[in-house]
Design a protein around this motif. Structure first.
Motif, PDB file in Angstrom:
ATOM      1  N   ALA A 177       0.809  -1.215   0.000  1.00 13.76           N
ATOM      2  CA  ALA A 177       0.000   0.000   0.000  1.00 13.76           C
ATOM      3  C   ALA A 177       0.841   1.263   0.000  1.00 13.76           C
ATOM      4  O   ALA A 177       0.344   2.334  -0.378  1.00 13.76           O
ATOM      5  N   ALA A 178       2.115   1.155   0.403  1.00 16.38           N
ATOM      6  CA  ALA A 178       2.951   2.348   0.577  1.00 16.38           C
ATOM      7  C   ALA A 178       3.041   3.224  -0.667  1.00 16.38           C
ATOM      8  O   ALA A 178       2.959   4.464  -0.569  1.00 16.38           O
ATOM      9  N   PRO A 179       3.228   2.670  -1.890  1.00 16.57           N
ATOM     10  CA  PRO A 179       3.348   3.545  -3.067  1.00 16.57           C
ATOM     11  C   PRO A 179       2.114   4.383  -3.347  1.00 16.57           C
ATOM     12  O   PRO A 179       2.206   5.441  -3.970  1.00 16.57           O
ATOM     13  N   LEU A 180       0.944   3.938  -2.906  1.00 14.02           N
ATOM     14  CA  LEU A 180      -0.296   4.654  -3.196  1.00 14.02           C
ATOM     15  C   LEU A 180      -0.780   5.504  -2.037  1.00 14.02           C
ATOM     16  O   LEU A 180      -1.726   6.284  -2.196  1.00 14.02           O
ATOM     17  N   VAL A 186      -9.622  11.408   2.524  1.00 14.84           N
ATOM     18  CA  VAL A 186     -10.773  11.386   3.424  1.00 14.84           C
ATOM     19  C   VAL A 186     -10.284  11.445   4.869  1.00 14.84           C
ATOM     20  O   VAL A 186      -9.325  10.764   5.223  1.00 14.84           O
ATOM     21  N   SER A 187     -10.942  12.251   5.665  1.00 12.38           N
ATOM     22  CA  SER A 187     -10.606  12.351   7.081  1.00 12.38           C
ATOM     23  C   SER A 187     -11.734  11.750   7.917  1.00 12.38           C
ATOM     24  O   SER A 187     -12.913  12.016   7.652  1.00 12.38           O
ATOM     25  N   GLY A 234      -7.712   1.459   1.642  1.00  7.47           N
ATOM     26  CA  GLY A 234      -7.810   2.257   2.855  1.00  7.47           C
ATOM     27  C   GLY A 234      -6.642   3.205   3.028  1.00  7.47           C
ATOM     28  O   GLY A 234      -6.816   4.360   3.439  1.00  7.47           O
ATOM     29  N   SER A 235      -5.436   2.738   2.717  1.00  4.11           N
ATOM     30  CA  SER A 235      -4.257   3.605   2.832  1.00  4.11           C
ATOM     31  C   SER A 235      -4.302   4.740   1.817  1.00  4.11           C
ATOM     32  O   SER A 235      -3.866   5.856   2.103  1.00  4.11           O
ATOM     33  N   ALA A 236      -4.833   4.452   0.631  1.00  2.00           N
ATOM     34  CA  ALA A 236      -4.927   5.498  -0.400  1.00  2.00           C
ATOM     35  C   ALA A 236      -5.961   6.547  -0.016  1.00  2.00           C
ATOM     36  O   ALA A 236      -5.751   7.748  -0.235  1.00  2.00           O
ATOM     37  N   GLU A 241      -0.867   6.051   7.884  1.00  4.61           N
ATOM     38  CA  GLU A 241      -0.837   6.107   9.346  1.00  4.61           C
ATOM     39  C   GLU A 241      -2.235   5.989   9.944  1.00  4.61           C
ATOM     40  O   GLU A 241      -2.434   5.335  10.973  1.00  4.61           O
ATOM     41  N   THR A 242      -3.201   6.637   9.320  1.00  5.28           N
ATOM     42  CA  THR A 242      -4.582   6.515   9.808  1.00  5.28           C
ATOM     43  C   THR A 242      -5.066   5.086   9.671  1.00  5.28           C
ATOM     44  O   THR A 242      -5.710   4.541  10.584  1.00  5.28           O
TER      45      THR A 242
END
Length: 486
Positions: A177-180, A186-187, A234-236, A241-242
């Protein structure tokens, strides 16, 4: 008796008391947790072995009634509280939890551990997906099933609380997921906190129980693939971190277990600490108080639930519900939510009682948040006691299948365990509770002043821990069956 004589006797009494206190303080300071070793030794020779059938616990040639086995375990936890009550030296408590020793080469391990661990994690994930699709359908011969449930969930999870949390280095989902991932489009509202991770953890364990994901390579691959998609998406959307802190249950579990371990990660490298010392630290990244407590309770409950649904007791409870027409999966889901609510309610009620027993004006949520990390060793102890024999039994098969994942032998070898291995469960459960009592003792002296107030504040939690102890030992004492009706 003359006044001079009375003063002389009183002086001698005071001197004797001072010498006794000094000797106790010296013994505690010199040996740290020697009393813990004594209790474990007593437990080792007093705790019966796990039953494989029948109403009692059998140890050697002596049959011990289950009620006596459970009361003995609860008594050990109660006595451990009495012993910790004598440790009131704040300097000693602070030195136990604050003293750290840098590990030579820790910076190099951190520097190289990330890239190496990342490669290992990605290769393992690729192997799970590939063998889940193309490997043999038998669970005992399938690399994906053995890697996920034996090596990862049983073995690696134990390493996070016995050694240190290396999941941040291995985590293949986060690396994909890190590259994206970025700052997140969204918060989440503040009130959401960590409740999505609580729901995710409960859902994963429920799926593990009611589906064949633990034995069917195809279903396991589907769940792993869904987790990959959820992590990347979800990471994107939210930022990595969230996702990691508020949504991802796996990272949350390993982070909590890692706080029990003696090796702790720092910005500069690695440090050696006393077991459980990091439990006394305040989480700077905490979200809402209730959700942080909720995740700790969820970790404690799912380890209990996983064992509870494999007992005849659950079978007798679920039978009339299923016969009434309720789908078995829904019955398990209701038990998951109901048990979690019960565990959370008991802990929250104990936190409210602390205000009375400790005679404090601190709010119940603050008290509950301060003491919640002390429950993590209980979950770790039950996890070890529940999974360690399984890990040892299946380890030879895991090694053999790993060497030839697409064409494993027809009957991979399994390890026959000696009789004494049945002692591991009770000792592990009691060890986790003893460490939890010590962690709660340290938190009490951080939160309250004086000497009596911290001790009195622990009364409700000691009752809760005794109940948890009896519950965990009762589960280990039950004959294990397949989860019924599914």
């Amino acid at each position: 008796m003359s006044t001079h004589r009375q003063r002389s006797v009183s002086a001698r009494h005071r001197d004797d008391a001072r010498r006794l206190a000094a000797s106790v303080r010296s013994a505690v300071a010199g040996t740290g947790t020697r009393w813990l070793a004594v209790l474990l030794s007593v437990t080792l020779f007093a705790a019966p072995a796990r039953a494989h059938g029948g109403p009692g616990i059998t140890s050697g040639n002596v049959d011990t009634p289950t009620w006596l086995f459970l009361m003995t375990g609860g008594g050990v936890v109660a006595v451990s509280f009495l012993l910790t009550s004598f440790v009131t030296d704040r300097d000693l408590l602070e030195s136990y939890h604050d003293r750290r020793v840098s590990i030579p080469g820790g910076a190099a391990i951190r520097r190289w551990g990330g890239p190496v661990g990342g490669v290992v994690g990605l290769l393992g994930l690729a192997g799970v997906v590939a063998t889940g699709v193309f490997g043999p359908p038998e669970a005992a011969r399938n690399f994906a099933v053995l890697l996920v449930w034996v090596v990862w969930w049983a073995g690696f999870t134990a390493s996070t609380y016995l050694v240190g949390n290396s999941w941040p280095a291995l985590d293949p989902f986060g690396r994909l997921a890190a590259p994206l991932s970025g700052d997140g489009a969204v918060s989440l509202p503040d009130w959401v906190g960590r409740w999505p991770a609580v729901a995710g953890l409960l859902l994963l364990v429920w799926l593990e129980v009611v589906t064949a994901v633990a034995s069917n390579p195809t279903q396991l691959t589907v769940v792993v693939g869904a987790y990959i998609v959820a992590t990347v998406a979800g990471s994107a959307l939210l930022g990595h971190e969230t996702w990691r802190k508020q949504i991802d249950p796996i990272s949350g579990v390993f982070e909590l277990y890692g706080r029990v371990a003696p090796i702790q990660r720092t910005d500069d490298g690695l440090e050696l600490a006393a077991p459980g010392a990091a439990l006394a630290e305040t989480d700077a990244d905490a979200t809402t108080v209730a959700s942080e407590i909720g995740f700790v309770i969820a970790l404690l409950w799912v380890t209990t639930f996983d064992g509870f649904v494999a007992t005849p007791g659950w079978q007798s409870i679920a039978a009339p519900v299923v016969r009434a027409g309720v789908p078995a999966e829904l019955a398990y889901f209701g038990a998951m939510l109901g048990g979690y609510a019960l565990f959370f309610g008991v802990y929250w009620g104990a936190s409210k009682r602390v205000r009375i027993s400790g005679k404090t004006y601190r709010s119940a949520p603050r008290i509950a948040a301060a003491f919640a990390p002390a429950l993590v060793p209980i979950a770790a102890g039950y996890h070890f006691g529940h999974y360690f024999p399984y890990f040892l039994t299946q380890l030879p098969a895991s090694i053999v299948v790993t060497l030839s994942p697409l064409s494993p032998p027809f009957a991979p070898p399994v390890l026959g365990l000696p009789g004494w291995i049945s002692w591991v469960g009770p000792v592990a459960v009691l060890s986790g509770h003893l460490l939890a009592v010590w962690a709660a003792h340290a938190r009490a002296f951080d939160l309250f002043t004086g000497r009596l107030q911290p001790i009195r504040s622990q009364y409700p939690y000691v009752v809760v821990m005794v109940l948890y102890t009896i519950t965990g030992l009762w589960l280990l004492a039950q004959p294990t069956i397949d989860a019924p009706f599914i």
